[in-house]
Design a protein around this motif. Structure first.
Motif, mmCIF file in Angstrom:
data_model
loop_
_atom_site.group_PDB
_atom_site.id
_atom_site.type_symbol
_atom_site.label_atom_id
_atom_site.label_comp_id
_atom_site.label_asym_id
_atom_site.label_seq_id
_atom_site.Cartn_x
_atom_site.Cartn_y
_atom_site.Cartn_z
ATOM 1 N N ILE A 198 -7.917 56.754 49.100
ATOM 2 C CA ILE A 198 -8.572 57.449 47.982
ATOM 3 C C ILE A 198 -9.603 58.483 48.455
ATOM 4 C CG2 ILE A 198 -10.124 57.080 46.027
ATOM 5 C CD1 ILE A 198 -8.415 54.606 45.377
ATOM 6 N N PRO A 199 -10.504 58.150 49.413
ATOM 7 C CA PRO A 199 -11.448 59.197 49.851
ATOM 8 C C PRO A 199 -10.781 60.447 50.419
ATOM 9 C CG PRO A 199 -12.172 57.048 50.588
ATOM 10 C CD PRO A 199 -10.822 56.859 50.019
ATOM 11 N N PRO A 200 -9.765 60.316 51.313
ATOM 12 C CA PRO A 200 -9.105 61.556 51.761
ATOM 13 C C PRO A 200 -8.461 62.343 50.636
ATOM 14 C CG PRO A 200 -8.487 59.735 53.180
ATOM 15 C CD PRO A 200 -9.254 59.149 52.052
ATOM 16 N N ILE A 201 -7.906 61.638 49.626
ATOM 17 C CA ILE A 201 -7.286 62.366 48.512
ATOM 18 C C ILE A 201 -8.342 63.172 47.764
ATOM 19 C CG2 ILE A 201 -6.097 62.117 46.307
ATOM 20 C CD1 ILE A 201 -4.703 59.690 47.382
ATOM 21 N N LEU A 202 -9.518 62.541 47.521
ATOM 22 C CA LEU A 202 -10.584 63.259 46.807
ATOM 23 C C LEU A 202 -11.057 64.454 47.632
ATOM 24 C CD1 LEU A 202 -12.640 60.303 45.336
ATOM 25 C CD2 LEU A 202 -11.131 61.861 44.145
ATOM 26 N N LEU A 203 -11.180 64.218 48.946
ATOM 27 C CA LEU A 203 -11.620 65.310 49.822
ATOM 28 C C LEU A 203 -10.612 66.451 49.781
ATOM 29 C CD1 LEU A 203 -13.857 65.960 51.855
ATOM 30 C CD2 LEU A 203 -12.358 65.152 53.644
ATOM 31 N N PHE A 204 -9.321 66.092 49.804
ATOM 32 C CA PHE A 204 -8.276 67.111 49.763
ATOM 33 C C PHE A 204 -8.318 67.874 48.438
ATOM 34 C CE2 PHE A 204 -3.809 68.486 49.380
ATOM 35 C CZ PHE A 204 -3.763 69.244 50.527
ATOM 36 N N ALA A 205 -8.664 67.166 47.360
ATOM 37 C CA ALA A 205 -8.790 67.844 46.069
ATOM 38 C C ALA A 205 -9.904 68.887 46.130
ATOM 39 C CB ALA A 205 -9.072 66.827 44.961
ATOM 40 N N PHE A 206 -11.043 68.515 46.722
ATOM 41 C CA PHE A 206 -12.147 69.482 46.825
ATOM 42 C C PHE A 206 -11.749 70.653 47.707
ATOM 43 C CE2 PHE A 206 -14.917 65.746 45.749
ATOM 44 C CZ PHE A 206 -15.229 66.218 44.497
ATOM 45 N N TYR A 207 -11.019 70.343 48.797
ATOM 46 C CA TYR A 207 -10.545 71.419 49.686
ATOM 47 C C TYR A 207 -9.643 72.380 48.914
ATOM 48 C CZ TYR A 207 -7.247 73.464 53.010
ATOM 49 O OH TYR A 207 -6.432 74.312 53.683
ATOM 50 N N THR A 208 -8.713 71.803 48.122
ATOM 51 C CA THR A 208 -7.806 72.647 47.348
ATOM 52 C C THR A 208 -8.581 73.512 46.359
ATOM 53 O OG1 THR A 208 -6.250 70.835 47.517
ATOM 54 C CG2 THR A 208 -5.700 72.573 46.001
ATOM 55 N N GLN A 209 -9.602 72.900 45.733
ATOM 56 C CA GLN A 209 -10.413 73.652 44.776
ATOM 57 C C GLN A 209 -11.127 74.817 45.460
ATOM 58 O OE1 GLN A 209 -11.364 72.600 41.288
ATOM 59 N NE2 GLN A 209 -12.093 74.689 41.281
ATOM 60 N N ALA A 210 -11.734 74.517 46.611
ATOM 61 C CA ALA A 210 -12.540 75.542 47.267
ATOM 62 C C ALA A 210 -11.683 76.560 47.993
ATOM 63 C CB ALA A 210 -13.501 74.874 48.260
ATOM 64 N N HIS A 211 -10.490 76.138 48.418
ATOM 65 C CA HIS A 211 -9.650 76.996 49.237
ATOM 66 C C HIS A 211 -8.774 77.919 48.404
ATOM 67 C CE1 HIS A 211 -6.672 77.750 52.553
ATOM 68 N NE2 HIS A 211 -7.804 77.832 53.203
ATOM 69 N N GLY A 212 -8.817 77.752 47.053
ATOM 70 C CA GLY A 212 -7.922 78.510 46.193
ATOM 71 C C GLY A 212 -8.059 80.017 46.336
ATOM 72 N N GLU A 213 -9.221 80.481 46.806
ATOM 73 C CA GLU A 213 -9.394 81.927 46.956
ATOM 74 C C GLU A 213 -8.699 82.461 48.189
ATOM 75 O OE1 GLU A 213 -13.259 83.313 46.782
ATOM 76 O OE2 GLU A 213 -13.619 82.547 44.781
ATOM 77 N N LEU A 214 -8.574 81.598 49.205
ATOM 78 C CA LEU A 214 -8.047 82.072 50.487
ATOM 79 C C LEU A 214 -6.573 81.769 50.665
ATOM 80 C CD1 LEU A 214 -11.020 80.787 52.625
ATOM 81 C CD2 LEU A 214 -10.678 83.078 51.754
ATOM 82 N N GLY A 215 -6.101 80.678 50.097
ATOM 83 C CA GLY A 215 -4.710 80.300 50.289
ATOM 84 C C GLY A 215 -4.188 79.638 49.043
ATOM 85 N N PRO A 216 -3.010 79.022 49.123
ATOM 86 C CA PRO A 216 -2.484 78.330 47.948
ATOM 87 C C PRO A 216 -3.430 77.228 47.508
ATOM 88 C CG PRO A 216 -1.201 77.807 49.905
ATOM 89 C CD PRO A 216 -2.107 78.915 50.266
ATOM 90 N N GLY A 217 -3.665 77.162 46.222
ATOM 91 C CA GLY A 217 -4.571 76.151 45.685
ATOM 92 C C GLY A 217 -5.284 76.701 44.478
ATOM 93 N N GLY A 218 -6.296 75.980 44.014
ATOM 94 C CA GLY A 218 -7.029 76.425 42.850
ATOM 95 C C GLY A 218 -7.298 75.271 41.913
ATOM 96 N N GLY A 219 -7.843 75.625 40.742
ATOM 97 C CA GLY A 219 -8.307 74.600 39.826
ATOM 98 C C GLY A 219 -7.217 73.679 39.311
ATOM 99 N N PHE A 220 -6.060 74.233 38.957
ATOM 100 C CA PHE A 220 -5.002 73.395 38.398
ATOM 101 C C PHE A 220 -4.565 72.329 39.392
ATOM 102 C CE2 PHE A 220 -4.578 77.067 35.613
ATOM 103 C CZ PHE A 220 -4.414 76.453 34.395
ATOM 104 N N GLN A 221 -4.231 72.787 40.618
ATOM 105 C CA GLN A 221 -3.745 71.834 41.622
ATOM 106 C C GLN A 221 -4.823 70.840 41.992
ATOM 107 O OE1 GLN A 221 -3.564 75.153 41.730
ATOM 108 N NE2 GLN A 221 -1.716 75.875 42.743
ATOM 109 N N ALA A 222 -6.056 71.338 42.181
ATOM 110 C CA ALA A 222 -7.141 70.453 42.589
ATOM 111 C C ALA A 222 -7.398 69.403 41.519
ATOM 112 C CB ALA A 222 -8.406 71.259 42.844
#
Lengths: 95, 348
Positions: B221-245
Motif C-alpha cells: 500500500i505505501p508504494p502504491i500511494l507513493l506511485f500515485a503522488f509520483y503520477t500526480q506530480a509527474h503529469g507535466e513531464l511525462g504520462p500521468g496526471g490527475g485522472f490516473q493518479a
C-alpha cells in the motif's frame, strides 16, 4: 531479436486467450487473466526496446499493480461471492 | 505487425465476451479487452491514454464489475435464444453505415489529415513556450481545453453523487433500497449449480487467516500511494496526471478494503471525509477559474495567476490537476465502498 520476442509474447497471448475462453473452471480463467496481464507487461517492455523508447516502462508498472489488485478482487469474489467483507466487529490492530 | 496481432486479439476477446454466458468470466474478459486496448495505445504512442485505460479499464472497472455482480447475486446471463430479424437488420445497416462513413476518412498517418493541420501544429510548436509544460497532452488537457476537463471532472463528481444518492443508505436502511431488496427477495435467481462463487455469505472471516496476502498487501500500500503522488506530480513531464493518479490512489484503499473489509477501510477514509473531498476537487478546479476572473483574465485563463504568464499557466495546471486527482480518487473510493459495503447478511 526483440522482434522474435514480441512474436513469442503475442503467440503466448493468443494461447492464453484460448485457455480463458475454453475454461472450463473459473480457476483456468483466473490463471488466464493473470498470465495475460503479465504478457501485456512483457509486450510493452519489448515494444519499448523495439522502438528505441524504453522510457515508458512505468506504464508497465501500473499494469502489474492494477492486475494484482484486480486478481485479488477476482479470487475473493470467486471464494466468498462478495468483496466487502469481513463485516463483523474487529480489533483495531489492523488499521 | 504488432498492431494487427493486437487488433486480432481484441476482436477475439470481443467475440468471446459475446459468446460467454458466465458473468464472472465476462468481467474478467472485459479486463483482458482493456489490457489489449491499453497495449495498443502504447504501440500507437498514446501513452497518456494507455495509462488511463490500464488503471481505469483493467483495474477499477473489473473490481466495480465484480462488486455489482456480488449485488445482483447471479452469475449466469439469462439465455435468450430468440432469432430477432429486425434487430439483425438494424445492426447490419448501422454497421454498414459506420463502415461507409470511415471510407471518407484520411489514411492513417496522412500528414494532410485535418487533425494534423488544424490546431496540432500550434500545440506542438508553441505549447512549451506558452505554458512551460513539456508534456503536450497535459497542456492541451489542462489549459487549452480546460473547459472540457472541467466538464469531465464534473461528470465524475456527478457519478459519485448519483451512487451515493441511490445506494449510499443501503447499509442503514437495507429494505428501503428497492434494488437490494429485490436481490434478496424470494424471487432472486438461485446460484447456478457447480459455480464456485456460491459460498455461504458471512464466511469471509476466513480472510483473517490469509496471512501472506494481508501482510503482502499491507507492504504494497505505501508504494502504491507513493506511485500515485509520483503520477500526480509527474503529469507535466511525462504520462500521468490527475485522472490516473486519482485512480491509483483509490486503488490502494480498494486493496485495503479487499484485504481487511470495507468497515475497516471506512474507518481509514470515513464517508463524511470522502463526501467533502469529492466536492473539494471540483471546487478547486472551478475556484482556479474564478480566481482568474477576479484577477482580470478569462475564466480558466491561468496566465493572470502569477506575474509571469508562463509561471501562471504552470501554477494553474498544477492546481487543477490536483483538483482532478482529489475528485477522481474520492469518487472511485465512494463508488467501491458503497457497492462492496452492502452487507450480504443485512441484505438478506
Amino acid at each position: 531479436m526483440f522482434g522474435f520476442t514480441a512474436l513469442g509474447v503475442l503467440l503466448a497471448m493468443a494461447l492464453v486467450l484460448v485457455r480463458g475462453l475454453a475454461g472450463p473452471t473459473v480457476y483456468d480463467r483466473i490463471l488466464a487473466v493473470n498470465a495475460f496481464g503479465t504478457l501485456t507487461v512483457l509486450l510493452i517492455a519489448v515494444h519499448g526496446f523495439l522502438s528505441g523508447r524504453p522510457d515508458f516502462l512505468d506504464i508497465a508498472l501500473v499494469y502489474t499493480l492494477i492486475n494484482f489488485i484486480a486478481l485479488i478482487a477476482v479470487t475473493k469474489f470467486a471464494k466468498f461471492a462478495h468483496l466487502g467483507g469481513p463485516f463483523e466487529q474487529r480489533s483495531w490492530s489492523d488499521v | 505487425m504488432i498492431n494487427i496481432s493486437l487488433l486480432m486479439i481484441m476482436v477475439a476477446t470481443a467475440l468471446g465476451l459475446v459468446w460467454l454466458r458466465n458473468l464472472l468470466a465476462v468481467v474478467m474478459f472485459s479486463g483482458i479487452f482493456s489490457l489489449t486496448a491499453a497495449s495498443l495505445w502504447v504501440v500507437l504512442g498514446a501513452v497518456d491514454v494507455a495509462f488511463t485505460e490500464a488503471s481505469v479499464g483493467a483495474g477499477i472497472a473489473t473490481v466495480l464489475g465484480l462488486a455489482s455482480l456480488a449485488l445482483t447475486r447471479t452469475e449466469h446471463e439469462k439465455r435468450t435464444r430468440v432469432f430477432h430479424l429486425p434487430a439483425l437488420i438494424v445492426v447490419l445497416v448501422t454497421g454498414a453505415a459506420l463502415i461507409y462513413g470511415t471510407l471518407d476518412m484520411p489514411g492513417w498517418g496522412d500528414p494532410d489529415a485535418p487533425i494534423h493541420t488544424h490546431v496540432a501544429p500550434r500545440y506542438i510548436e508553441d505549447s512549451l513556450a506558452e505554458t512551460g509544460v513539456p508534456n503536450i497532452v497535459t497542456s492541451v488537457l489542462a489549459s487549452y481545453r480546460g473547459f472540457d476537463t472541467l466538464g469531465e471532472t464534473t461528470v465524475i463528481f456527478t457519478a459519485g453523487v448519483g451512487v451515493l444518492v441511490l445506494l449510499g443508505r443501503g447499509r442503514r436502511y437495507p429494505v428501503a433500497n428497492p434494488r437490494v431488496a429485490a436481490g434478496g427477495g424470494p424471487g432472486r435467481a438461485p446460484a447456478a449449480p457447480g459455480s464456485e462463487g456460491a459460498a455461504v455469505p458471512g464466511d469471509s472471516g476466513e480472510m483473517r487467516f490469509k496471512a501472506i496476502l494481508r501482510v503482502g498487501g499491507k507492504l504494497l500500500i505505501p508504494p502504491i500511494l507513493l506511485f500515485a503522488f509520483y503520477t500526480q506530480a509527474h503529469g507535466e513531464l511525462g504520462p500521468g496526471g490527475g485522472f490516473q493518479a486519482g485512480v491509483i490512489f483509490a486503488s490502494a484503499f480498494i486493496l485495503y478494503a479487499l484485504l481487511f473489509g470495507v468497515p475497516m477501510a471506512r474507518a481509514v477514509a470515513p464517508a463524511s471525509v470522502l463526501r467533502g473531498t469529492l466536492a473539494l476537487g471540483v471546487l478547486i478546479y472551478a475556484g482556479v477559474g474564478i480566481a482568474g476572473v477576479l484577477l482580470g483574465g478569462n475564466y480558466l485563463d491561468y496566465s493572470v495567476l502569477a506575474h509571469d504568464p508562463v509561471h501562471g499557466q504552470e501554477l494553474g495546471i498544477i492546481l487543477i490537476e490536483l483538483g482532478v486527482g482529489i475528485t477522481v480518487a474520492s469518487a472511485m473510493m465512494t463508488v467501491f465502498f458503497v457497492f462492496a459495503g452492502q452487507d450480504p447478511q443485512q441484505v438478506d
